[in-house]
Structure formats: structure tokens, C-alpha cells
Design a protein around this motif. Structure first.
Motif, mmCIF file in Angstrom:
data_model
loop_
_atom_site.group_PDB
_atom_site.id
_atom_site.type_symbol
_atom_site.label_atom_id
_atom_site.label_comp_id
_atom_site.label_asym_id
_atom_site.label_seq_id
_atom_site.Cartn_x
_atom_site.Cartn_y
_atom_site.Cartn_z
ATOM 1 N N ASN A 48 0.711 -1.284 0.325
ATOM 2 C CA ASN A 48 -0.063 0.194 -0.060
ATOM 3 C C ASN A 48 1.143 1.082 -0.063
ATOM 4 O OD1 ASN A 48 -2.326 -1.369 0.391
ATOM 5 N ND2 ASN A 48 -2.607 -1.530 2.206
ATOM 6 N N GLN A 49 1.525 1.099 0.745
ATOM 7 C CA GLN A 49 2.546 2.728 0.843
ATOM 8 C C GLN A 49 3.513 3.096 -0.478
ATOM 9 O OE1 GLN A 49 5.718 1.700 3.437
ATOM 10 N NE2 GLN A 49 3.952 2.236 5.628
ATOM 11 N N ASN A 52 1.030 3.704 -2.586
ATOM 12 C CA ASN A 52 1.008 5.494 -2.056
ATOM 13 C C ASN A 52 1.784 6.754 -3.171
ATOM 14 O OD1 ASN A 52 -1.541 5.137 -0.959
ATOM 15 N ND2 ASN A 52 -0.849 5.178 0.823
#
Length: 84
Positions: A48-49, A52
Motif C-alpha cells: 500500500n505504501q 501511495n
């Protein structure tokens, strides 16, 4: 199985050792599955990072491109001097 049937000191000792080994194996397996689950959680967070970060860099690239392109001259409004 034989050590649990026999009634000598040695058989009792062997039986106790077997039980201890199996309990240690069970604990190791549960510990490893917990560690494996924690690693999976960390992987999901890092994925997820990464997504992002890609979005942030994409927006930064768009801003840089926008700054590189000069804005077209604006049309003056209001009072206009004669020399323009």
C-alpha cells in the motif's frame, strides 16, 4: 507407546521427554505461523505504501511539467496605457 506402558524409571523419563518434544514442536509451529502472519501484514502495508508513493511521485512529475511550460501571456483588463 511402549514407554507409556512400561513402568520403569527409564520408560517414564523417555515418555516425559517425548511429551516435552511434542509440546515444543507444537509451540514452534504456532510461533512460526504467527511470525508468518506478521510478515504478511507487513508485506500488505508495504504494498500500500508503494502504491501511495507512486501516486505522490506522479503528482510531483505533473507539477514539474506544469512549471516547465510557460503560461500564455494574460490579456490585460482595466486601464490600458497607449503604448501597449
Amino acid at each position: 507407546m511402549l514407554s507409556s506402558v512400561l513402568n520403569s524409571e527409564r520408560a517414564i523419563h523417555v515418555n516425559n521427554q517425548i511429551i516435552r518434544i511434542f509440546t515444543k514442536l507444537r509451540m514452534m509451529l504456532t510461533d512460526h505461523t504467527e511470525i508468518r502472519l506478521e510478515i504478511e501484514k507487513i508485506k500488505k502495508k508495504s504494498d500500500n505504501q508503494n502504491k501511495n508513493m507512486e501516486i505522490v511521485f506522479k503528482y510531483l512529475d505533473e507539477l514539474l511539467e506544469k512549471q516547465e511550460r510557460p503560461n500564455p501571456p494574460r490579456k490585460r483588463i482595466g486601464y490600458k496605457p497607449d503604448d501597449l
